[in-house]
Each structure stands twice: as C-alpha cells, then as structure tokens.
Enzyme design. Structure first.
Site, PDB file in Angstrom:
ATOM      1  N   THR A  25       0.844  -1.195   0.000  1.00 29.07           N
ATOM      2  CA  THR A  25       0.000   0.000   0.000  1.00 29.07           C
ATOM      3  C   THR A  25       0.877   1.241   0.000  1.00 29.07           C
ATOM      4  OG1 THR A  25      -1.851  -1.031   1.127  1.00 29.07           O
ATOM      5  CG2 THR A  25      -1.579   1.319   1.494  1.00 29.07           C
ATOM      6  N   ARG A  56     -14.169  -7.594  -0.125  1.00 26.23           N
ATOM      7  CA  ARG A  56     -13.537  -7.134   1.119  1.00 26.23           C
ATOM      8  C   ARG A  56     -12.962  -5.721   0.937  1.00 26.23           C
ATOM      9  NH1 ARG A  56      -8.036  -5.382   2.334  1.00 26.23           N
ATOM     10  NH2 ARG A  56      -7.557  -5.987   4.464  1.00 26.23           N
ATOM     11  N   VAL A  57     -13.147  -4.878   1.906  1.00 26.78           N
ATOM     12  CA  VAL A  57     -12.537  -3.544   1.909  1.00 26.78           C
ATOM     13  C   VAL A  57     -11.626  -3.448   3.124  1.00 26.78           C
ATOM     14  CG1 VAL A  57     -12.971  -1.061   2.045  1.00 26.78           C
ATOM     15  CG2 VAL A  57     -14.522  -2.527   0.732  1.00 26.78           C
ATOM     16  N   GLY A  58     -10.432  -2.925   2.919  1.00 29.24           N
ATOM     17  CA  GLY A  58      -9.462  -2.816   4.013  1.00 29.24           C
ATOM     18  C   GLY A  58      -9.549  -1.482   4.728  1.00 29.24           C
ATOM     19  N   ASP A  59      -8.475  -1.143   5.386  1.00 31.49           N
ATOM     20  CA  ASP A  59      -8.444   0.069   6.214  1.00 31.49           C
ATOM     21  C   ASP A  59      -8.155   1.344   5.435  1.00 31.49           C
ATOM     22  OD1 ASP A  59      -5.858  -1.192   5.764  1.00 31.49           O
ATOM     23  OD2 ASP A  59      -5.027   0.453   6.949  1.00 31.49           O
ATOM     24  N   THR A 114      -0.132   1.125   6.523  1.00 34.40           N
ATOM     25  CA  THR A 114      -0.090  -0.077   5.696  1.00 34.40           C
ATOM     26  C   THR A 114       0.021  -1.292   6.612  1.00 34.40           C
ATOM     27  OG1 THR A 114       1.096  -1.286   3.965  1.00 34.40           O
ATOM     28  CG2 THR A 114       2.433   0.107   5.383  1.00 34.40           C
ATOM     29  N   GLY A 115      -0.612  -2.375   6.219  1.00 31.69           N
ATOM     30  CA  GLY A 115      -0.576  -3.577   7.049  1.00 31.69           C
ATOM     31  C   GLY A 115      -1.869  -4.347   6.905  1.00 31.69           C
ATOM     32  N   GLY A 150      -5.349  -4.761   7.126  1.00 32.71           N
ATOM     33  CA  GLY A 150      -6.391  -3.763   7.300  1.00 32.71           C
ATOM     34  C   GLY A 150      -7.390  -4.083   8.391  1.00 32.71           C
TER      35      GLY A 150
HETATM   36  N1  ASP Z   1      -3.666  -2.134   4.479  1.00 33.72           N
HETATM   37  C1  ASP Z   1      -3.999  -2.723   3.203  1.00 33.72           C
HETATM   38  C2  ASP Z   1      -5.307  -3.445   3.333  1.00 33.72           C
HETATM   39  O1  ASP Z   1      -5.511  -4.146   4.307  1.00 33.72           O
HETATM   40  C3  ASP Z   1      -2.981  -3.669   2.690  1.00 33.72           C
HETATM   41  C4  ASP Z   1      -1.568  -3.144   2.627  1.00 33.72           C
HETATM   42  O2  ASP Z   1      -1.191  -2.334   3.458  1.00 33.72           O
HETATM   43  O3  ASP Z   1      -0.800  -3.554   1.718  1.00 33.72           O
HETATM   44  O4  ASP Z   1      -6.105  -3.343   2.437  1.00 33.72           O
END
Ligand code: ASP
Length: 313
Positions: free
Chosen positions: A177, A205-208, A228-229, A231
């Site tokens: 991300t 699915r939707v992340g953070d 990033t991480g 989500g």
């Molecule tokens: N944070 C992002 C998500 O969970 C993924 C990522 O950081 O690469 O959608």
C-alpha cells in the site's frame, strides 16, 4: 531482495518524494503534494496500488483510496474501484466535488468518469508478478484459480522468470500500500493512501486504507497519518485516529503516540503493519512492527531519507 530490485524501490520512493517536495517548495498545498506523489506510485508496478495492485480471488484488481484535509476535516474515499487510473484523484474528487465522503464499486467509477478522471480497461492494472502471487495464494488455500483477465498479456512461455525486476513474490514484501503525509507552507497537513488491498481477498472485502480514522486520517489539531498492514487490525484499532487522539488529548509527542499504537497495541495483537505521520509543527515520524517498511521523508532544505529495512536510520 536483489540489489537491482532494491534500487528500483528506492528510485520509486525518491521519485515520489521529489514530486511532493517540488509541489511544496513552490508553495503548493499538502493535498496537491500528496496527489502528485501517489499518482506516481499508483503508476509504478512495484507498489500495490493502481498498476501493480494485488489481485482479488476472482481475478480482478479492486482498488481502495482515501485522502483527508487536516485544515478542514474534509475527506474523500473510494473502494472497489476497477476502472479509474488514479484512485487517489478520485478520492480527492469525492472530497471536493461530491457531497459525500465514500463511494464504492461501479458508482465510484461512474462518478470518476462524470468528472473526467482518466478511465482505463481493468487489464491496465494487470502485472504478471501479482498474478503469480494470486495463483500461488489460491493454490495454497485450495481455492479455484480464475481465468486470466480479459485483455491481460498472454501467459509467459515459462513460469520461471523469477529473476525479473518486477517479480515481488520472493522478497517477503507483503504490504505494498502507498501513503503520503505532508505539511505545506500555510501550516496545513493532509494524508492520502492508495492500495489494491490484500492478495486473494474475497467477497468485495474492503481494508483500512479508505476507512477514515483507520488507514487514513488528518487534522490540524493533532496529526496526519497513513498506514499499511493488515487492514482488519487497522480498522478495529482505529489506528490513524488513535494516534492523533493520543497527540490531541494526551499531549503525546508524535513518535510516542505512533509507537504506542503500532508497537504496543498492534504488536500485542499480532496486527502487522506500520504508519507514517506528521504534525503541523513539523514532527515527521514512522513506526512499524514488521522487518521493514518502504519509506522516505524530506524536510525543506534538508536531505532525502529513503529506507527499507528496520535497522536503517
Ligand atoms: N492495508 C492494506 C489493506 O488491508 C494492505 C496493505 O497495506 O498492503 O487493504
């Protein structure tokens, strides 16, 4: 990582950093700097955003993005975009040109087209490396592998170009991300984030990243954060807003607040990830609980810092 690939990542980070710095040095806004830098990262196939985004389990690229203006608390976010070349610009258009904060799916792309943001066929976002990651992941989970997307280049004759610059699968690089935080000459901070989410995500699915307060947040009262991480953890721990709340209500220094949330809280929960953050008085920090995080920063008149691994300064 091979030295060539590492150099390519550092070059990509530097290019984005310089683009943002150029805007800010000319007196441009933090929002303009963020959009300029993230557009470049979205176009760079090394990063998990725009072209180079990871694939969902159904073989599509579903893009999420958000931007927030610390001066006004205005925000714009999009999820599950599949046709808009620069999701960060769409998030900004949602903020500035619609009465809403968050749009999703085909409606979000339709809005993008209506405000004349560049539309591309979904195969524009295809990269062989991410496709190989998807196949590997689905096979590992015993899930069906979808057909290659319409419009994608033909499969390479051999599945062994593992030394390719853009083969990301063997570098332990899981979260790509992209995010930018910036402080402009008027003293305004802002944050922006763009992503393809997690490989083999299912069910839309939707992340953070597009969730305001989770992966993206900005307020001139406290700080601006992009994360990033994984989500799911960032949403449940409201990571970005929690950091800013510690600054705002507890009077913590930014580094202390960031470490409290990322190292102590997320770390204890095994929520992998990291953040970059900035305050209106120029504290500019990062914090991550992973072995590395691609990152770069610069201050006016200063030298660019670009780093990947934990032990780099
Ligand atoms: N944070 C992002 C998500 O969970 C993924 C990522 O950081 O690469 O959608």
């Amino acid at each position: 990582m091979t030295p060539e690939r590492e150099a390519a990542y550092r070059a990509g980070l530097n290019e984005a950093l310089q683009a943002a710095a150029t805007v800010l040095n000319k007196g441009g806004s933090s929002l303009d700097a963020i959009e300029a830098a993230i557009q470049l990262l979205e176009d760079n196939p090394l990063f998990n955003a725009g072209r180079g985004a990871v694939f969902a389990a159904d073989g599509t690229n579903q893009l999420d993005s958000a931007i927030m203006d610390g001066a006004t608390l205005r925000a714009g976010a999009v999820a599950d975009v599949t046709r808009t070349r620069h999701p960060i610009s769409l998030a900004r258009a949602v903020m500035e040109r619609s009465p809403h904060v968050m749009l999703i799916g085909p409606g979000a792309d339709a809005f993008a087209a209506s405000v004349h943001l560049e539309q591309v066929p979904p195969s524009f976002f295809f990269t062989e490396a991410r496709w190989r990651d998807l196949v590997h992941d689905l096979e590992g989970q015993g899930l069906p592998v979808p057909p290659r997307p319409a419009g994608a280049p033909a499969a390479p004759a051999t599945d062994k170009p593992r030394s390719s610059l853009f083969d990301l699968s063997d570098d332990g690089h899981r979260y790509g991300t992209v995010g930018v935080v910036a402080l402009d000459r008027r003293g305004n901070i802002a944050a922006g984030t763009s992503t393809g989410g997690l490989t083999a995500k299912r069910w839309n699915r939707v992340g953070d990243s597009p969730v305001i307060g989770a992966g993206t947040y900005a307020s001139n009262e406290s700080c601006a954060v992009s994360g990033t991480g994984v989500g799911e953890y960032f949403i449940r721990y409201t990571v970005a807003r929690s950091i800013c709340a510690l600054v705002q209500y507890k009077g913590m220094k930014l580094q202390e607040a960031a470490d409290d949330v990322v190292q102590r809280q997320l770390g204890a929960a095994h929520g992998d990830g990291g953040i970059i953050a900035i305050t209106p008085d120029g504290q500019l920090v990062w914090s991550f609980n992973t072995p590395g995080m691609f990152r770069a920063r610069i201050q006016e008149g200063g030298r660019a810092e670009i780093a990947i691994y934990k032990d780099e300064p």
